[in-house]
Design a protein around this motif. Sequence first.
Motif, PDB file in Angstrom:
ATOM      1  N   PHE A  40       4.253  14.147  -2.443  1.00 10.29           N
ATOM      2  CA  PHE A  40       4.077  13.363  -1.459  1.00 10.29           C
ATOM      3  C   PHE A  40       4.356  12.056  -2.551  1.00 10.29           C
ATOM      4  O   PHE A  40       4.445  11.861  -3.934  1.00 10.29           O
ATOM      5  CB  PHE A  40       2.840  13.212  -0.647  1.00 10.29           C
ATOM      6  CG  PHE A  40       2.821  14.347   0.013  1.00 10.29           C
ATOM      7  CD1 PHE A  40       3.140  14.271   1.548  1.00 10.29           C
ATOM      8  CD2 PHE A  40       1.700  15.066  -0.524  1.00 10.29           C
ATOM      9  CE1 PHE A  40       2.767  15.433   1.554  1.00 10.29           C
ATOM     10  CE2 PHE A  40       1.956  16.790   0.223  1.00 10.29           C
ATOM     11  CZ  PHE A  40       2.184  16.475   1.551  1.00 10.29           C
ATOM     12  N   ALA A  41       4.921  10.874  -1.728  1.00  9.85           N
ATOM     13  CA  ALA A  41       5.629   9.600  -2.419  1.00  9.85           C
ATOM     14  C   ALA A  41       5.162   8.392  -0.958  1.00  9.85           C
ATOM     15  O   ALA A  41       6.102   8.884  -0.212  1.00  9.85           O
ATOM     16  CB  ALA A  41       7.601   9.650  -2.071  1.00  9.85           C
ATOM     17  N   ALA A  42       4.637   7.506  -1.383  1.00 14.03           N
ATOM     18  CA  ALA A  42       3.952   6.280  -0.810  1.00 14.03           C
ATOM     19  C   ALA A  42       4.269   5.334  -1.339  1.00 14.03           C
ATOM     20  O   ALA A  42       4.622   4.891  -2.562  1.00 14.03           O
ATOM     21  CB  ALA A  42       2.145   6.664  -0.819  1.00 14.03           C
ATOM     22  N   ILE A  43       4.232   4.378  -0.609  1.00 12.54           N
ATOM     23  CA  ILE A  43       5.136   2.759  -0.432  1.00 12.54           C
ATOM     24  C   ILE A  43       3.363   2.204  -0.231  1.00 12.54           C
ATOM     25  O   ILE A  43       3.555   2.159   1.190  1.00 12.54           O
ATOM     26  CB  ILE A  43       5.930   2.630  -0.304  1.00 12.54           C
ATOM     27  CG1 ILE A  43       6.444   1.536  -0.820  1.00 12.54           C
ATOM     28  CG2 ILE A  43       6.696   3.358   1.485  1.00 12.54           C
ATOM     29  CD1 ILE A  43       7.976   0.642  -0.658  1.00 12.54           C
ATOM     30  N   VAL A  44       3.390   1.423  -0.820  1.00 15.59           N
ATOM     31  CA  VAL A  44       1.971   0.704  -0.127  1.00 15.59           C
ATOM     32  C   VAL A  44       1.986  -1.529  -0.255  1.00 15.59           C
ATOM     33  O   VAL A  44       2.951  -1.442  -1.755  1.00 15.59           O
ATOM     34  CB  VAL A  44       0.563   0.691  -0.776  1.00 15.59           C
ATOM     35  CG1 VAL A  44      -0.453  -0.220  -0.117  1.00 15.59           C
ATOM     36  CG2 VAL A  44       0.985   2.378  -0.544  1.00 15.59           C
ATOM     37  N   VAL A  45       1.658  -2.097   0.589  1.00 18.70           N
ATOM     38  CA  VAL A  45       1.884  -3.195   0.385  1.00 18.70           C
ATOM     39  C   VAL A  45       0.611  -3.454   0.511  1.00 18.70           C
ATOM     40  O   VAL A  45      -0.440  -3.020   1.260  1.00 18.70           O
ATOM     41  CB  VAL A  45       2.765  -3.911   1.416  1.00 18.70           C
ATOM     42  CG1 VAL A  45       3.028  -5.442   1.686  1.00 18.70           C
ATOM     43  CG2 VAL A  45       3.905  -3.626   1.932  1.00 18.70           C
ATOM     44  N   VAL A  46       0.373  -4.826  -0.666  1.00 16.51           N
ATOM     45  CA  VAL A  46      -1.105  -5.239  -0.846  1.00 16.51           C
ATOM     46  C   VAL A  46      -1.282  -7.049  -0.708  1.00 16.51           C
ATOM     47  O   VAL A  46      -0.425  -7.091  -1.479  1.00 16.51           O
ATOM     48  CB  VAL A  46      -1.446  -4.770  -1.946  1.00 16.51           C
ATOM     49  CG1 VAL A  46      -3.480  -5.697  -2.517  1.00 16.51           C
ATOM     50  CG2 VAL A  46      -2.170  -3.627  -2.025  1.00 16.51           C
ATOM     51  N   GLY A  47      -0.953  -7.663  -0.325  1.00 13.67           N
ATOM     52  CA  GLY A  47      -2.073  -8.685  -0.135  1.00 13.67           C
ATOM     53  C   GLY A  47      -3.539  -9.442   0.234  1.00 13.67           C
ATOM     54  O   GLY A  47      -4.340  -8.315   0.573  1.00 13.67           O
ATOM     55  N   ASP A  48      -3.508 -10.694  -0.061  1.00 18.10           N
ATOM     56  CA  ASP A  48      -4.575 -11.691  -0.242  1.00 18.10           C
ATOM     57  C   ASP A  48      -5.037 -11.675   0.190  1.00 18.10           C
ATOM     58  O   ASP A  48      -6.210 -12.960   1.421  1.00 18.10           O
ATOM     59  CB  ASP A  48      -4.782 -12.297  -1.847  1.00 18.10           C
ATOM     60  CG  ASP A  48      -4.374 -13.518  -1.889  1.00 18.10           C
ATOM     61  OD1 ASP A  48      -3.233 -13.638  -0.677  1.00 18.10           O
ATOM     62  OD2 ASP A  48      -4.801 -14.189  -2.654  1.00 18.10           O
ATOM     63  N   LEU A  49      -4.138 -12.451   2.003  1.00 23.78           N
ATOM     64  CA  LEU A  49      -3.778 -12.868   3.262  1.00 23.78           C
ATOM     65  C   LEU A  49      -3.456 -15.049   2.603  1.00 23.78           C
ATOM     66  O   LEU A  49      -4.456 -15.364   3.648  1.00 23.78           O
ATOM     67  CB  LEU A  49      -5.300 -12.574   4.311  1.00 23.78           C
ATOM     68  CG  LEU A  49      -5.530 -10.863   4.087  1.00 23.78           C
ATOM     69  CD1 LEU A  49      -6.724 -10.937   5.203  1.00 23.78           C
ATOM     70  CD2 LEU A  49      -4.104 -11.338   5.285  1.00 23.78           C
ATOM     71  N   ARG A  50      -3.705 -14.834   1.784  1.00 28.89           N
ATOM     72  CA  ARG A  50      -3.793 -16.422   0.933  1.00 28.89           C
ATOM     73  C   ARG A  50      -2.257 -16.630   0.542  1.00 28.89           C
ATOM     74  O   ARG A  50      -2.668 -17.771  -0.509  1.00 28.89           O
ATOM     75  CB  ARG A  50      -5.259 -17.109   0.284  1.00 28.89           C
ATOM     76  CG  ARG A  50      -6.429 -16.840   1.700  1.00 28.89           C
ATOM     77  CD  ARG A  50      -7.679 -17.315   1.095  1.00 28.89           C
ATOM     78  NE  ARG A  50      -7.423 -16.646  -0.550  1.00 28.89           N
ATOM     79  CZ  ARG A  50      -8.756 -15.464  -1.027  1.00 28.89           C
ATOM     80  NH1 ARG A  50      -9.087 -14.834   0.528  1.00 28.89           N
ATOM     81  NH2 ARG A  50      -8.916 -14.938  -1.317  1.00 28.89           N
ATOM     82  N   GLY A  51      -1.191 -15.627   1.180  1.00 29.70           N
ATOM     83  CA  GLY A  51      -0.046 -16.310  -0.406  1.00 29.70           C
ATOM     84  C   GLY A  51      -0.031 -15.679  -1.665  1.00 29.70           C
ATOM     85  O   GLY A  51       1.885 -15.775  -2.222  1.00 29.70           O
ATOM     86  N   LYS A  52      -0.360 -14.738  -1.811  1.00 28.57           N
ATOM     87  CA  LYS A  52      -0.521 -13.501  -2.369  1.00 28.57           C
ATOM     88  C   LYS A  52      -0.136 -12.009  -2.157  1.00 28.57           C
ATOM     89  O   LYS A  52      -1.035 -11.379  -1.802  1.00 28.57           O
ATOM     90  CB  LYS A  52      -1.594 -13.295  -3.602  1.00 28.57           C
ATOM     91  CG  LYS A  52      -1.570 -14.458  -5.060  1.00 28.57           C
ATOM     92  CD  LYS A  52      -2.461 -14.230  -5.985  1.00 28.57           C
ATOM     93  CE  LYS A  52      -1.930 -13.591  -7.000  1.00 28.57           C
ATOM     94  NZ  LYS A  52      -2.888 -13.451  -7.878  1.00 28.57           N
ATOM     95  N   VAL A  53       0.900 -11.356  -2.636  1.00 32.02           N
ATOM     96  CA  VAL A  53       1.780  -9.777  -1.601  1.00 32.02           C
ATOM     97  C   VAL A  53       2.324  -9.115  -3.145  1.00 32.02           C
ATOM     98  O   VAL A  53       2.735  -9.998  -3.999  1.00 32.02           O
ATOM     99  CB  VAL A  53       2.155 -10.092  -0.661  1.00 32.02           C
ATOM    100  CG1 VAL A  53       3.363 -10.818  -1.309  1.00 32.02           C
ATOM    101  CG2 VAL A  53       2.436  -9.075   0.214  1.00 32.02           C
TER     102      VAL A  53
END
Length: 187
Positions: A40-53
Motif C-alpha cells: 500500500f502507498a499512502a499520501i498524507v497532508v499535515v498542517g497546523d491550521l496557522r500557515g504551516k503545511v
Amino acid sequence: MVNVDKQNKKNKKEDTDLVDKLVGINRVAKVVKGGRRFGFAAIVVVGDLRGKVGYGTGKAKEVPEAIKKATDDAKKNMVKVPMKEGRTLHHDMKGHYGAGRVVLRSAPSGTGIIAGGPMRAVFETLGVQDVVAKSIGTSNPHNMIKATFDAFKSMYSPRNVANKRGKKVAEIFGNESKEINQAAKVE
C-alpha cells in the motif's frame, strides 16, 4: 539526559497541534512465483491550521504503517505559507508539476474553500478559509499536491517584498505616491 527529555516533550507538544488528512491510498501488487504480494502507498497532508503545511508519502505492506510513514514524512517537509488576514492568500498564483497545473486565487471573506480533492485537503490543513483553486491537467493527487506546493513557493507577503526592496509596505502598494500626486494637484 535532561536535554533529551525536554526535546521529546517539545516535539510531542508540536505534534499535538498538527492536523493530518489522508489524501489517498493505492494498493499495488507485485507478481511473484506463488501469486501476488500486495503493498500500500499512502499520501498524507499535515498542517497546523496557522500557515504551516506539508505533504508526505509512505509505502508499506499494511495500510496503517503506510499512513504512519506518510505522516512522518509530511511533518519533516513542512513549509510556511504567508496568509492575508489569516484567512486567504495574498495574491493569485500558478503552479505546475509534471502534467499537473493549478491556479490559486485569493477570495473575499465568506467565499469558503472552492477547490477539489487533494487541494482542498491542503487548504484545510493550512488554515485558509477563503480561496478559489482550479486544477488544470492531470487529476493525479501526487501531481496536484506538488503543483500546489510549487505555487506556494511563489507566494510573497507585502512585508517580505518590502524587506527585500528596502522599502516600507505602504511604498510597495503605492499609497505614498498617490498621496504625493494628490498633494501636487491641489497646489
